[in-house]
Structure formats: structure tokens, C-alpha cells
Scaffold this active site. Structure first.
Site, PDB file in Angstrom:
ATOM      1  N   TYR A 299       0.860  -1.187   0.000  1.00  0.00           N
ATOM      2  CA  TYR A 299       0.000   0.000   0.000  1.00  0.00           C
ATOM      3  C   TYR A 299       0.891   1.230   0.000  1.00  0.00           C
ATOM      4  O   TYR A 299       1.869   1.294   0.752  1.00  0.00           O
ATOM      5  CB  TYR A 299      -0.893   0.008   1.248  1.00  0.00           C
ATOM      6  CG  TYR A 299      -1.657   1.301   1.414  1.00  0.00           C
ATOM      7  CD1 TYR A 299      -2.926   1.441   0.870  1.00  0.00           C
ATOM      8  CD2 TYR A 299      -1.087   2.383   2.085  1.00  0.00           C
ATOM      9  CE1 TYR A 299      -3.614   2.644   0.990  1.00  0.00           C
ATOM     10  CE2 TYR A 299      -1.773   3.588   2.200  1.00  0.00           C
ATOM     11  CZ  TYR A 299      -3.030   3.711   1.657  1.00  0.00           C
ATOM     12  OH  TYR A 299      -3.708   4.892   1.764  1.00  0.00           O
TER      13      TYR A 299
ATOM     14  N   GLU B  66      -3.427   7.605  -3.906  1.00  0.00           N
ATOM     15  CA  GLU B  66      -3.307   6.303  -3.258  1.00  0.00           C
ATOM     16  C   GLU B  66      -3.097   5.216  -4.305  1.00  0.00           C
ATOM     17  O   GLU B  66      -3.796   5.193  -5.318  1.00  0.00           O
ATOM     18  CB  GLU B  66      -4.615   6.060  -2.506  1.00  0.00           C
ATOM     19  CG  GLU B  66      -4.570   4.959  -1.489  1.00  0.00           C
ATOM     20  CD  GLU B  66      -5.923   4.830  -0.796  1.00  0.00           C
ATOM     21  OE1 GLU B  66      -5.996   5.149   0.397  1.00  0.00           O
ATOM     22  OE2 GLU B  66      -6.898   4.432  -1.449  1.00  0.00           O
TER      23      GLU B  66
END
Ligand code: GDP
Ligand code: MN
Length: 387
Positions: free
Chosen positions: A108, A198
Site C-alpha cells: 500500500y 493512493e
């Protein structure tokens, strides 16, 4: 402003961040055409402004162009429900068809504006436990998330990327690739005035390369005037139609889930009015600030936006007449209520310049206005009208 994954990936590509090959399609046939140009396996992904698509059935693998067509046929037009869409879901109008990748591990990587430090910083967050359960990782194993702040005036330094890559346990070769991605994401974020960027998952492929498999980018609305190319990415289909109408009328409007429609001038007074409605036992249907210098036409448009929300059962108008005089407000209200054959009960509280004239106009209009003097009194009257 939010954009779609396929648009976010084009931006990543422009900034030198590796993304899978693919294309966007609005029909099953187009999806097949794209899959034919890709080698081997593909993934077909619903394009909506919400995450959690994998778990909601909006991401499907396809072993052949025919399967890609079938997957697109089942996804296009569906109302995809995820933990981010609410129970009504979001209609899928486009799919992204991409080359599938063999994934060894899912990382992530996120970058946000961090307001929690009192002074605004950018904050990178990274985790070796990326993928679809990142929210759960954040809640139950926060130590698996490494963070690093970037001061916008100082800018990004490579040692910060190294800190993140060590935290993720990447080896030297991957660490170097990772640092490059972090640097480029930061450059994109600052140059385009993002509020969030993101990549989840940032995959480590079987070949040992990094690849952005999913991307989400949100922009600061107040920076959009500097970026016509970003404004062009807006998808009105994904936005609340009343909020779009409000934007076109230059009225600040946010839809909420209560039933007392509010029209106020000034953001602070609008917030206070919403508080008063709650205190009186009601729930506001919206935030609406017509601004300090609203015209009668803007008042009329704002009124139309309130009346178009089927949840609204009564309307509370709270205006402080300064630049915008009370008699002008009344003229706008009377015109709007007359034009729209308004049947909803309304409470009007006016104070300030030309208040007597404004109130007299309302009383003589023959329309259903309940007049209030005080702010809390106005909220109580509005809630009482809900019955
Ligand atoms: P989200 O659920 O809306 O965040 O959608 P994602 O784009 O992140 O897709 C959900 C999941 O599908 C990812 O976390 C991956 O596990 C998987 N996925 C997406 N693309 C690929 C791919 O090309 N290869 C593999 N193996 N998995 C993929
Ligand atoms: Mn994702």
C-alpha cells in the site's frame, strides 16, 4: 474532485509510475477489442468513484477476449454496492480492461494532506500489508503502516523514501524502484494540487517489479482553477445532480440526509442554523450558503435546488441582510415560490438592512411563509412544521 481509476492511471503513467497496459470501454464489444490487443490474461474493472470494488464483484479476471466481453457485459450497467457507495450503490458506465499481472505481494502507498499536526504537511503512508483489507490493517495492526511527513516548503528528499522502503522490508533493487515511485507520486501530488493519492495495491510482480494495480486520486477543488486539464476529467454522472446544479448556480451546497431544507447566507451562519435545527430536534437536509452578495436570481435557483430534493419536508430560510438586503431576498423568495408552485411549508427569518420592508413583502405576498424573529425560534418553528 474525484476521478476514475483509469484517469488516475494515465496521470501516474505521465509521471513515470509503472501501470498495466489497458484501455477503457463503455460497451462489451469495446472491452473485447481492448482485450484482443493485450497478451494473455486480462482483468475487467468497474469504473466508479468508490473503492471496495473487488469485494463488491466489480473486478473480474478474463482468460480470453470472449471472457473479457462477458465480464464487461455483466459489470456494465450494474449497480455496484461496496462499503463506500452506500446501500443504493453506483451505476457502472465504464470498465477498465487491463493486462493481468501475476502478483507476489501487495503493498500500500498513500499520500494525503495531514492537518493533524496543526501545520499542514503531506504525509506518506505505506504498508507491506496492502490490498483489499488495508482498512482492517489500519484498525487492528497499525504498526504495519509506516509514515513519513513531507513539508511542502522543504519538499521531498530521497532519504524519506528509503525510510519507507526499509519499513516495508524491500531489498535494495526494489527499494530503488520504490523510491522513484514515491518521488514521482509526490511530484504529481504537489504539481496538480491533490488532496489524496493512493496506490493500493502497489504490486510486487512475479518478475520482481513494482506495478500500480489500482489508483485513486482526489484534487483540492480550490486548486482546480490552475488545472484546466484536470477539470476536464470531471464526471458529472458520478456526482450528486443537485450538487452539480448548485455548482452551476455558484451556490455552496452539500446534500445531507435530514428533511429540513436550509437556505442561509454565510458559511458560519449556515453551520449555526444546522446546529439549531439539531438542537430543536430536527435534521438538516443540506448545507446551503447563497453567499454574501447573492442576487434574486441566485436565491431563486437555490430555492429550486432545495425543492428538488424529495427528502425536504419544510424549508428554513435564515438570511442576514448586509450587502444582500432583506427586501431583495424577499423579492427572490416570492418570485421563486410563485414560479415553482411551492407546496412545502417555509419558515423565514430575516435580520438586517431593510428587514421591515422584507417582512412586509412576505406577509402581503399571500404565500405560505411563517415569519420568525430569533434564530432558535426559527429552528423550532421549522421542526414543528414537520408534523
Ligand atoms: P478496489 O477493491 O476497488 O480497491 O479495486 P482494486 O483495483 O484494488 O482491485 C481489487 C483487487 O483485485 C486487488 O487488491 C488485487 O488483489 C486484485 N487485482 C486487481 N488487478 C489485478 C491483476 O492484474 N492481477 C492480480 N493478480 N490481481 C489483481
Ligand atoms: Mn484497491
Amino acid at each position: 474532485m474525484k476521478i476514475h481509476e483509469y484517469q488516475a492511471k494515465e496521470l501516474l503513467r505521465d509521471y513515470g509510475i509503472p501501470v498495466p497496459r489497458g484501455g477503457v470501454a463503455s460497451t462489451p464489444e469495446e472491452a473485447r477489442g481492448i482485450a484482443e490487443k493485450l497478451a494473455g490474461q486480462a482483468v475487467v474493472k468497474a469504473q466508479i468513484h468508490a473503492g471496495g470494488r473487488g469485494k463488491g464483484g466489480g473486478v473480474k479476471p478474463a482468460a480470453s477476449p470472449a471472457q473479457a466481453e462477458a465480464a464487461a457485459r455483466s459489470i456494465l450497467g450494474m449497480r455496484l454496492v461496496t462499503h463506500q457507495t452506500g446501500p443504493e450503490g453506483k451505476k457502472v458506465r465504464k470498465v477498465l480492461v487491463e493486462e493481468a499481472s501475476a502478483v507476489r505481494k501487495e503493498l500500500y502507498l498513500g499520500l494525503v494532506v495531514d492537518r493533524s499536526r496543526g501545520k499542514e504537511c503531506l504525509a506518506f503512508m505505506a504498508s507491506e500489508a496492502g490490498g483489499m483489507d488495508i482498512e482492517q490493517v489500519a484498525a487492528t495492526a497499525p504498526e504495519k503502516i509506516v509514515k513519513c511527513a513531507v513539508h511542502p516548503a522543504v519538499g521531498f528528499s530521497l532519504f524519506q523514501a528509503r525510510k519507507l522502503s526499509v519499513g516495508l522490508g524491500l531489498d535494495a533493487a526494489l527499494g530503488k524502484e520504490f523510491a522513484e515511485i514515491v518521488r514521482n507520486l509526490c511530484r504529481l501530488f504537489m504539481e496538480k494540487d491533490c488532496s489524496l493519492a493512493e496506490i493500493n495495491p502497489l504490486a510486487i510482480t512475479q518478475e520482481g517489479r513494482l506495478l500500480a494495480l489500482d489508483a485513486k486520486i482526489t484534487f483540492d477543488d480550490d486548486g482546480l482553477y490552475r488545472h484546466p486539464e484536470i477539470r476536464g476529467l470531471r464526471d458529472p454522472d458520478e456526482e450528486d445532480p443537485l450538487e452539480v446544479a448548485a455548482k452551476n448556480a455558484a451556490v455552496n451546497y452539500i446534500k445531507l440526509d435530514g428533511n429540513v431544507g436550509c437556505m442561509v447566507n454565510g458559511a458560519g451562519l449556515a453551520m449555526t442554523t444546522m446546529d439549531m435545527i439539531m438542537m430543536a430536534g430536527g435534521k438538516p437536509a443540506n448545507f446551503l450558503d447563497v453567499g454574501g452578495g447573492a442576487s434574486a436570481e441566485q436565491i431563486e435557483k437555490a430555492f429550486g435546488i432545495l425543492a428538488a430534493d424529495p427528502n425536504v419536508k419544510c424549508i428554513l430560510i435564515n438570511i442576514f441582510g448586509g450587502v444582500l438586503r432583506c427586501d431583495r431576498v424577499s423579492a427572490g423568495l416570492i418570485q421563486a415560490a410563485g414560479n415553482s408552485e411551492m407546496t412545502l411549508p417555509m419558515v423565514v427569518r430575516l435580520q438586517g438592512t431593510n428587514v421591515e420592508e422584507g417582512q412586509r413583502m412576505l406577509q402581503e405576498s399571500g404565500l405560505r411563509f411563517t415569519v420568525a424573529e430569533g434564530l432558535y425560534e426559527a429552528a423550532q418553528k421549522a421542526v414543528a412544521l414537520l408534523g
